[in-house]
Design a protein around this motif. Structure first.
Motif, PDB file in Angstrom:
ATOM      1  N   VAL A  14       0.866  -1.181   0.000  1.00 55.62           N
ATOM      2  CA  VAL A  14       0.000   0.000   0.000  1.00 55.62           C
ATOM      3  C   VAL A  14       0.904   1.233   0.000  1.00 55.62           C
ATOM      4  O   VAL A  14       1.624   1.478   0.969  1.00 55.62           O
ATOM      5  N   ASN A  15       0.880   1.985  -1.092  1.00 53.37           N
ATOM      6  CA  ASN A  15       1.716   3.176  -1.215  1.00 53.37           C
ATOM      7  C   ASN A  15       0.884   4.448  -1.114  1.00 53.37           C
ATOM      8  O   ASN A  15      -0.306   4.459  -1.451  1.00 53.37           O
ATOM      9  N   TYR A  16       1.516   5.503  -0.666  1.00 47.93           N
ATOM     10  CA  TYR A  16       0.868   6.812  -0.628  1.00 47.93           C
ATOM     11  C   TYR A  16       1.935   7.889  -0.762  1.00 47.93           C
ATOM     12  O   TYR A  16       3.119   7.653  -0.513  1.00 47.93           O
ATOM     13  N   ARG A  17       1.516   9.077  -1.177  1.00 49.95           N
ATOM     14  CA  ARG A  17       2.419  10.232  -1.214  1.00 49.95           C
ATOM     15  C   ARG A  17       2.156  11.088   0.016  1.00 49.95           C
ATOM     16  O   ARG A  17       1.014  11.467   0.283  1.00 49.95           O
ATOM     17  N   PHE A  18       3.224  11.379   0.741  1.00 52.79           N
ATOM     18  CA  PHE A  18       3.126  12.235   1.920  1.00 52.79           C
ATOM     19  C   PHE A  18       3.643  13.621   1.560  1.00 52.79           C
ATOM     20  O   PHE A  18       4.720  13.766   0.977  1.00 52.79           O
ATOM     21  N   ARG A  19       2.860  14.638   1.891  1.00 52.63           N
ATOM     22  CA  ARG A  19       3.265  16.025   1.666  1.00 52.63           C
ATOM     23  C   ARG A  19       3.197  16.794   2.982  1.00 52.63           C
ATOM     24  O   ARG A  19       2.260  16.612   3.765  1.00 52.63           O
ATOM     25  N   MET A  20       4.181  17.657   3.193  1.00 54.03           N
ATOM     26  CA  MET A  20       4.106  18.638   4.272  1.00 54.03           C
ATOM     27  C   MET A  20       4.155  20.011   3.619  1.00 54.03           C
ATOM     28  O   MET A  20       5.101  20.335   2.899  1.00 54.03           O
ATOM     29  N   ILE A  21       3.118  20.799   3.868  1.00 54.13           N
ATOM     30  CA  ILE A  21       2.948  22.108   3.228  1.00 54.13           C
ATOM     31  C   ILE A  21       3.018  23.192   4.296  1.00 54.13           C
ATOM     32  O   ILE A  21       2.363  23.086   5.339  1.00 54.13           O
ATOM     33  N   ILE A  22       3.809  24.229   4.041  1.00 54.83           N
ATOM     34  CA  ILE A  22       3.959  25.306   5.016  1.00 54.83           C
ATOM     35  C   ILE A  22       3.569  26.647   4.391  1.00 54.83           C
ATOM     36  O   ILE A  22       3.657  26.837   3.178  1.00 54.83           O
ATOM     37  N   VAL A  23       3.128  27.567   5.247  1.00 51.67           N
ATOM     38  CA  VAL A  23       2.860  28.942   4.816  1.00 51.67           C
ATOM     39  C   VAL A  23       3.564  29.867   5.801  1.00 51.67           C
ATOM     40  O   VAL A  23       3.428  29.719   7.020  1.00 51.67           O
ATOM     41  N   SER A  24       4.328  30.811   5.264  1.00 52.45           N
ATOM     42  CA  SER A  24       5.056  31.757   6.115  1.00 52.45           C
ATOM     43  C   SER A  24       4.821  33.177   5.620  1.00 52.45           C
ATOM     44  O   SER A  24       4.398  33.400   4.484  1.00 52.45           O
ATOM     45  N   GLN A  25       5.117  34.124   6.490  1.00 53.20           N
ATOM     46  CA  GLN A  25       4.927  35.541   6.173  1.00 53.20           C
ATOM     47  C   GLN A  25       6.173  36.322   6.580  1.00 53.20           C
ATOM     48  O   GLN A  25       6.768  36.055   7.625  1.00 53.20           O
ATOM     49  N   ILE A  26       6.552  37.270   5.749  1.00 50.40           N
ATOM     50  CA  ILE A  26       7.658  38.158   6.094  1.00 50.40           C
ATOM     51  C   ILE A  26       7.110  39.332   6.897  1.00 50.40           C
ATOM     52  O   ILE A  26       6.218  40.049   6.436  1.00 50.40           O
ATOM     53  N   GLN A  27       7.630  39.495   8.105  1.00 52.62           N
ATOM     54  CA  GLN A  27       7.214  40.591   8.982  1.00 52.62           C
ATOM     55  C   GLN A  27       8.449  41.362   9.429  1.00 52.62           C
ATOM     56  O   GLN A  27       9.309  40.811  10.117  1.00 52.62           O
ATOM     57  N   GLU A  28       8.534  42.613   8.987  1.00 54.19           N
ATOM     58  CA  GLU A  28       9.661  43.478   9.352  1.00 54.19           C
ATOM     59  C   GLU A  28      10.999  42.804   9.044  1.00 54.19           C
ATOM     60  O   GLU A  28      11.943  42.855   9.831  1.00 54.19           O
ATOM     61  N   GLY A  29      11.052  42.150   7.896  1.00 52.42           N
ATOM     62  CA  GLY A  29      12.290  41.540   7.441  1.00 52.42           C
ATOM     63  C   GLY A  29      12.539  40.131   7.931  1.00 52.42           C
ATOM     64  O   GLY A  29      13.476  39.465   7.474  1.00 52.42           O
ATOM     65  N   ASP A  30      11.717  39.648   8.857  1.00 53.89           N
ATOM     66  CA  ASP A  30      11.881  38.296   9.391  1.00 53.89           C
ATOM     67  C   ASP A  30      10.752  37.388   8.910  1.00 53.89           C
ATOM     68  O   ASP A  30       9.602  37.812   8.794  1.00 53.89           O
ATOM     69  N   GLU A  31      11.103  36.131   8.652  1.00 54.78           N
ATOM     70  CA  GLU A  31      10.109  35.147   8.232  1.00 54.78           C
ATOM     71  C   GLU A  31       9.420  34.561   9.465  1.00 54.78           C
ATOM     72  O   GLU A  31      10.072  34.268  10.472  1.00 54.78           O
ATOM     73  N   VAL A  32       8.100  34.381   9.375  1.00 50.84           N
ATOM     74  CA  VAL A  32       7.338  33.777  10.469  1.00 50.84           C
ATOM     75  C   VAL A  32       6.492  32.638   9.908  1.00 50.84           C
ATOM     76  O   VAL A  32       5.618  32.856   9.060  1.00 50.84           O
TER      77      VAL A  32
END
Length: 339
Positions: free
Chosen positions: A97-115
């Protein structure tokens, strides 16, 4: 965790496990932000949908990326091997039994720093035509800024655009694992702000339903009872394969095989997706591999071991920078080894 071969075209190759080497990055010349991660068909699809929320575009503000996307063998690894041994005892052989695993992230730049403020893990079972949104976790650090787009609208766009993407790959059913974190716990962030409001199970379920109600293109219907395709299974093996797509149903199956009663409190929302002309699920799937993100457990173990925490904005910025540093160093190492 042991790994299986990866199917690419008609060939089966054994991936090389590479662990992060932070020293390979020139910190003076490289800006450690999410835009440096490779684009994939999935991430670009989600990014386009997110950008469409506002005409001015989020291209310089919000970034969606995949930090893991690879094919796995269900029965490789501690949990899978345990289940296989239980099934063997009762004479049930499900084969591979096979499957594709994905990890998806969302980030935002705030005052020059990534969050980093949103993470979602999904599993795609091509042979069953089903995708599972297993874990979704978020923090309240997102800021609308000039766009004026609310945090809820961003979450809605990411979840529904992923379901839209699944439809383009030919998937016809899905489900969402609904479980409210207990005791201010976390699924994909190590520690969260103490003053962050956590929905209880009822409110969280209703929130997911509202998100699905907003998707008129890809969501035909949804329900919280087992869909009819479970009743249509002609063999016990077929029935169990359908159970495996959900960690919750799998755990209930293991409990049944071990004679342990299931503890309530967790729920599933089963979704019927629209049928549209689609591309093949086995093509155009770029492999993104990081040892840190190959599973939720591996990822959380890394955060806890390195004390990467998110209970304050300042900690979140530092932890995000460190996570990106580790992942980007491994990306660079992979490139060097492939040359």
């Amino acid at each position: 965790m042991a790994r299986s071969g990866v199917t690419t075209s008609n060939h089966r190759v054994q991936p090389t496990i590479i662990h992060p080497v932070v020293e390979n990055i020139d910190k003076q010349s490289v800006k450690l932000n999410a835009t440096r991660f490779p684009d994939t068909a999935c991430s670009m699809f989600l990014q386009t949908q997110l950008n469409s929320l506002n005409r001015s575009s989020f291209s310089n503000e919000l970034t969606v990326k995949e930090v893991f996307s690879d094919t796995k063998d269900y029965f490789v690894g501690e949990e899978g091997e345990h289940l296989k041994s239980l099934l063997d005892k009762v004479g049930i052989d499900l084969g591979t039994v096979n499957y594709r695993f994905r990890m998806i992230i969302v980030s935002q730049i705030q005052e020059g720093d990534e969050v980093l403020f949103f993470i979602m893990t999904v599993k795609e079972y091509e042979s069953l035509g089903c995708v599972a949104i297993d874990y979704l976790d978020s923090l309240f650090y997102y800021k609308p800024g000039k766009s004026g787009v609310s945090r809820g609208a961003v979450y809605d766009a990411v979840i529904n655009s992923y379901l839209d993407y699944a439809v383009t790959l030919g998937y016809c059913k899905s489900h969402i694992f609904v479980c409210s974190p207990r005791d201010n716990g976390s699924f994909l962030f190590n520690k969260r702000p103490k003053d962050m409001v956590i929905y209880d199970q009822t409110k969280l379920t209703n929130w997911y339903k509202k998100v699905l109600d907003n998707n008129k293109e890809s969501v035909e219907s949804y329900q919280q009872t087992l869909p009819s395709y479970f009743d249509d299974c002609k063999t016990i093996e077929e029935f169990i394969r359908n159970l495996l797509v959900s960690d919750l149903l799998r755990d209930m199956l293991i409990g049944t095989l071990q004679g342990v009663a299931y503890e309530g409190g967790k729920q599933l929302i089963f979704i019927t997706l629209a049928k549209k002309q689609s591309s093949s699920t086995s093509t155009n799937q770029q492999r993104i591999y990081h040892s840190m993100t190959e599973s939720r457990k591996s990822y959380m173990d890394n955060l806890e071991r390195r004390k990467l925490e998110f209970d304050t904005l300042e900690k979140a910025k530092k932890s995000t920078a460190k996570i990106f540093e580790l992942l980007l160093s491994e990306t660079q190492t992979n490139k060097e080894n492939s040359q």
